[in-house]
Design a protein around this motif. Structure first.
Motif, PDB file in Angstrom:
ATOM      1  N   LEU A 129       0.734  -1.272   0.125  1.00 20.03           N
ATOM      2  CA  LEU A 129      -0.040   0.043  -0.099  1.00 20.03           C
ATOM      3  C   LEU A 129       0.992   1.358  -0.010  1.00 20.03           C
ATOM      4  O   LEU A 129       1.646   1.453   0.812  1.00 20.03           O
ATOM      5  N   CYS A 130       0.779   2.139  -1.119  1.00 20.58           N
ATOM      6  CA  CYS A 130       1.611   3.248  -1.116  1.00 20.58           C
ATOM      7  C   CYS A 130       0.598   4.474  -0.255  1.00 20.58           C
ATOM      8  O   CYS A 130      -0.478   4.568  -0.775  1.00 20.58           O
ATOM      9  N   ASP A 131       0.806   4.488   0.999  1.00 20.15           N
ATOM     10  CA  ASP A 131       0.067   5.463   1.833  1.00 20.15           C
ATOM     11  C   ASP A 131       0.664   6.897   1.994  1.00 20.15           C
ATOM     12  O   ASP A 131       1.806   6.944   2.822  1.00 20.15           O
ATOM     13  N   GLU A 132       0.163   7.845   1.246  1.00 23.79           N
ATOM     14  CA  GLU A 132       0.353   9.264   1.508  1.00 23.79           C
ATOM     15  C   GLU A 132       0.352   9.733   3.019  1.00 23.79           C
ATOM     16  O   GLU A 132       0.844  10.684   3.373  1.00 23.79           O
ATOM     17  N   GLY A 133      -0.305   8.985   3.744  1.00 21.63           N
ATOM     18  CA  GLY A 133      -0.256   9.463   5.086  1.00 21.63           C
ATOM     19  C   GLY A 133       0.783   8.662   6.042  1.00 21.63           C
ATOM     20  O   GLY A 133       0.782   8.829   7.147  1.00 21.63           O
TER      21      GLY A 133
ATOM     22  N   ILE B 204      -2.249   2.244  -5.460  1.00 29.47           N
ATOM     23  CA  ILE B 204      -2.286   3.413  -5.740  1.00 29.47           C
ATOM     24  C   ILE B 204      -3.280   4.312  -5.423  1.00 29.47           C
ATOM     25  O   ILE B 204      -4.242   3.898  -6.195  1.00 29.47           O
ATOM     26  N   GLY B 205      -3.543   5.469  -4.563  1.00 20.13           N
ATOM     27  CA  GLY B 205      -4.728   5.970  -4.582  1.00 20.13           C
ATOM     28  C   GLY B 205      -5.166   6.874  -5.518  1.00 20.13           C
ATOM     29  O   GLY B 205      -4.216   7.052  -6.548  1.00 20.13           O
ATOM     30  N   PRO B 206      -6.221   7.657  -5.583  1.00 19.27           N
ATOM     31  CA  PRO B 206      -6.529   8.794  -6.270  1.00 19.27           C
ATOM     32  C   PRO B 206      -6.006  10.075  -6.179  1.00 19.27           C
ATOM     33  O   PRO B 206      -5.448  10.270  -4.999  1.00 19.27           O
ATOM     34  N   GLU B 207      -6.359  11.032  -7.054  1.00 15.55           N
ATOM     35  CA  GLU B 207      -5.637  12.264  -6.841  1.00 15.55           C
ATOM     36  C   GLU B 207      -6.087  12.973  -5.288  1.00 15.55           C
ATOM     37  O   GLU B 207      -5.352  13.601  -4.581  1.00 15.55           O
ATOM     38  N   GLY B 208      -7.097  12.430  -4.941  1.00 18.17           N
ATOM     39  CA  GLY B 208      -7.708  13.018  -3.673  1.00 18.17           C
ATOM     40  C   GLY B 208      -7.118  12.181  -2.377  1.00 18.17           C
ATOM     41  O   GLY B 208      -7.620  12.601  -1.331  1.00 18.17           O
TER      42      GLY B 208
ATOM     43  N   SER C  18       5.994   4.399   2.675  1.00 22.77           N
ATOM     44  CA  SER C  18       6.067   5.697   2.231  1.00 22.77           C
ATOM     45  C   SER C  18       6.926   5.982   0.974  1.00 22.77           C
ATOM     46  O   SER C  18       7.821   5.420   0.689  1.00 22.77           O
ATOM     47  N   LEU C  19       6.536   6.940   0.240  1.00 17.94           N
ATOM     48  CA  LEU C  19       7.130   7.146  -0.884  1.00 17.94           C
ATOM     49  C   LEU C  19       7.896   8.458  -0.849  1.00 17.94           C
ATOM     50  O   LEU C  19       8.002   9.513  -1.656  1.00 17.94           O
ATOM     51  N   GLY C  20       8.327   8.832   0.487  1.00 18.52           N
ATOM     52  CA  GLY C  20       9.006  10.263   0.607  1.00 18.52           C
ATOM     53  C   GLY C  20       8.280  11.001   1.306  1.00 18.52           C
ATOM     54  O   GLY C  20       7.159  11.220   1.357  1.00 18.52           O
ATOM     55  N   PRO C  21       9.162  12.439   1.617  1.00 21.49           N
ATOM     56  CA  PRO C  21       8.312  13.403   2.360  1.00 21.49           C
ATOM     57  C   PRO C  21       7.498  14.507   1.174  1.00 21.49           C
ATOM     58  O   PRO C  21       6.611  15.257   2.113  1.00 21.49           O
ATOM     59  N   ARG C  22       7.388  14.094   0.063  1.00 17.35           N
ATOM     60  CA  ARG C  22       6.647  14.681  -0.733  1.00 17.35           C
ATOM     61  C   ARG C  22       5.323  14.142  -1.335  1.00 17.35           C
ATOM     62  O   ARG C  22       5.432  12.904  -1.736  1.00 17.35           O
ATOM     63  N   ILE C  23       4.275  14.598  -1.387  1.00 14.49           N
ATOM     64  CA  ILE C  23       2.958  14.119  -1.881  1.00 14.49           C
ATOM     65  C   ILE C  23       3.319  14.073  -3.534  1.00 14.49           C
ATOM     66  O   ILE C  23       3.307  15.021  -4.138  1.00 14.49           O
ATOM     67  N   LEU C  24       3.347  12.924  -3.906  1.00 12.97           N
ATOM     68  CA  LEU C  24       3.600  12.776  -5.470  1.00 12.97           C
ATOM     69  C   LEU C  24       2.175  12.503  -6.231  1.00 12.97           C
ATOM     70  O   LEU C  24       1.162  12.264  -5.701  1.00 12.97           O
ATOM     71  N   ARG C  25       2.224  13.073  -7.554  1.00 15.62           N
ATOM     72  CA  ARG C  25       0.649  12.855  -8.057  1.00 15.62           C
ATOM     73  C   ARG C  25       0.765  11.266  -8.421  1.00 15.62           C
ATOM     74  O   ARG C  25       1.739  10.717  -8.480  1.00 15.62           O
TER      75      ARG C  25
HETATM   76  N1  SAH Z   1      -4.172  14.330  -1.191  1.00 12.84           N
HETATM   77  C1  SAH Z   1      -2.968  14.240  -1.972  1.00 12.84           C
HETATM   78  C2  SAH Z   1      -2.909  12.736  -2.383  1.00 12.84           C
HETATM   79  C3  SAH Z   1      -2.811  12.387  -3.792  1.00 12.84           C
HETATM   80  S1  SAH Z   1      -1.411  11.341  -3.999  1.00 12.84           S
HETATM   81  C4  SAH Z   1      -3.500  14.858  -3.371  1.00 12.84           C
HETATM   82  O1  SAH Z   1      -4.833  15.216  -3.361  1.00 12.84           O
HETATM   83  O2  SAH Z   1      -2.700  15.171  -4.289  1.00 12.84           O
HETATM   84  C5  SAH Z   1      -2.136   9.896  -4.784  1.00 12.84           C
HETATM   85  C6  SAH Z   1      -1.696   8.567  -4.439  1.00 12.84           C
HETATM   86  O3  SAH Z   1      -0.320   8.306  -4.737  1.00 12.84           O
HETATM   87  C7  SAH Z   1      -1.771   8.274  -2.917  1.00 12.84           C
HETATM   88  O4  SAH Z   1      -2.954   7.688  -2.686  1.00 12.84           O
HETATM   89  C8  SAH Z   1      -0.682   7.251  -2.493  1.00 12.84           C
HETATM   90  O5  SAH Z   1      -1.114   6.043  -3.243  1.00 12.84           O
HETATM   91  C9  SAH Z   1       0.503   7.831  -3.816  1.00 12.84           C
HETATM   92  N2  SAH Z   1       1.313   8.589  -2.936  1.00 12.84           N
HETATM   93  C10 SAH Z   1       1.448  10.016  -3.268  1.00 12.84           C
HETATM   94  N3  SAH Z   1       2.392  10.399  -2.664  1.00 12.84           N
HETATM   95  C11 SAH Z   1       2.943   9.636  -1.731  1.00 12.84           C
HETATM   96  C12 SAH Z   1       3.925   9.520  -0.397  1.00 12.84           C
HETATM   97  N4  SAH Z   1       4.703  10.472  -0.473  1.00 12.84           N
HETATM   98  N5  SAH Z   1       3.928   8.378   0.150  1.00 12.84           N
HETATM   99  C13 SAH Z   1       3.301   7.285  -0.193  1.00 12.84           C
HETATM  100  N6  SAH Z   1       2.313   7.090  -1.290  1.00 12.84           N
HETATM  101  C14 SAH Z   1       2.171   8.333  -2.042  1.00 12.84           C
END
Ligand code: SAH
Length: 246
Positions: free
Chosen positions: A168-172, A194-198, A218-225
């Motif tokens: 699970l790639c968990d942005e949280g 991988i989850g959705p944009e939201g 975790s895929l690091g300290p930045r939220i990736l698209r």
């Molecule tokens: N709320 C943010 C998250 C979307 S990121 C937004 O609206 O842009 C979309 C998906 O990419 C996440 O659900 C997760 O599966 C993956 N992802 C993105 N950045 C990540 C991170 N730093 N660590 C783990 N997963 C990440």
């Protein structure tokens, strides 16, 4: 690299065997003859996802007709990849991109899942399949990944195949070494989610994290698209646990 990635490739549905004669469909004929301006005698590598890779040569190049004579098999049909890629479908252009990259990265089965924040409710399966074939043609991949119809995330979890681990790639998730997290995964069939944009909803994250078959990374300290996260996650999984290890 152990295969010819310079020669033009073509996916066909017909069975492939020495001496077979394959007629390209109209779109393919136009592309080969008018766009690539290939003529009689030109070499093409053919594959159908079942019979391996075959060398063919254009035997007939009419205005709209292109017949290819199949000569010899150049690569056997490999085992299909067992890596499942689960993802919340994205809007069209980014979904096209994400499907192509997942195939290039070695996913063997594409499994769209509908989550709380998924921004699309219907996916064009034909278009996804066409993108999977195009990526396979461009990268010399001989197995065409299966593309499933979208299912709700809860149902995927409820019907989960025993023995398969879900990455699970968990942005949280707190930032922590993803390589270490993956090294702790026992050998066996894998899936990446991988989850959705939201992002995932709180409830989804709770439901996911309590599943015994889930490993959160975790895929690091930045939220990736999402489409960036797809490539990053699949690269990690292939490098630490998959077929990039050689
Ligand atoms: N709320 C943010 C998250 C979307 S990121 C937004 O609206 O842009 C979309 C998906 O990419 C996440 O659900 C997760 O599966 C993956 N992802 C993105 N950045 C990540 C991170 N730093 N660590 C783990 N997963 C990440």
């Amino acid at each position: 690299m152990s295969y010819d990635f310079r020669t033009q490739r073509l996916h066909v549905d017909a069975p492939l065997a020495a001496g077979a004669s394959i007629e390209a469909d109209r779109t393919q004929a136009n592309y080969l003859l008018n766009v690539l301006r290939m003529g009689e005698g030109a070499a093409i590598l053919l594959f159908n996802g079942r019979d391996g890779e075959w060398l063919g040569r254009i035997a007939e190049a009419g205005r709209k007709r292109c017949v290819i004579a199949v000569e010899e098999r150049t690569r056997p049909q490999p085992e299909p990849s067992g890596l499942h890629y689960l993802f919340a479908p994205l809007k069209q252009a980014r979904l096209d991109y994400m499907v192509q990259k997942a195939v290039e990265m070695g996913a063997g089965r594409l499994r769209p899942v509908l989550t709380r924040h998924t921004q699309v409710s219907r996916v064009n399966l034909e278009r996804m399949r066409a993108n999977a074939v195009e990526a396979a043609e461009q990268c010399g991949i001989l197995s065409i990944p299966a593309v499933d119809a979208p299912v709700p995330l809860e149902r995927s979890l409820g019907d989960w195949e025993s023995g398969r681990r879900l990455i699970l790639c968990d942005e949280g998730a707190p930032v922590a070494d993803p390589v270490e997290a993956l090294r702790a995964v026992p050998p066996g069939p894998l899936a990446v989610l991988i989850g959705p944009e939201g992002g995932f909803s709180k409830e989804e994250r709770t439901a996911l994290l309590r599943q015994p078959f889930v490993t959160a990374v975790s895929l690091g300290p930045r939220i990736l698209r999402a489409d960036t996260a797809a490539v990053a996650a699949l690269a990690l999984v292939q490098a630490v646990l998959g077929d990039w290890k050689g």
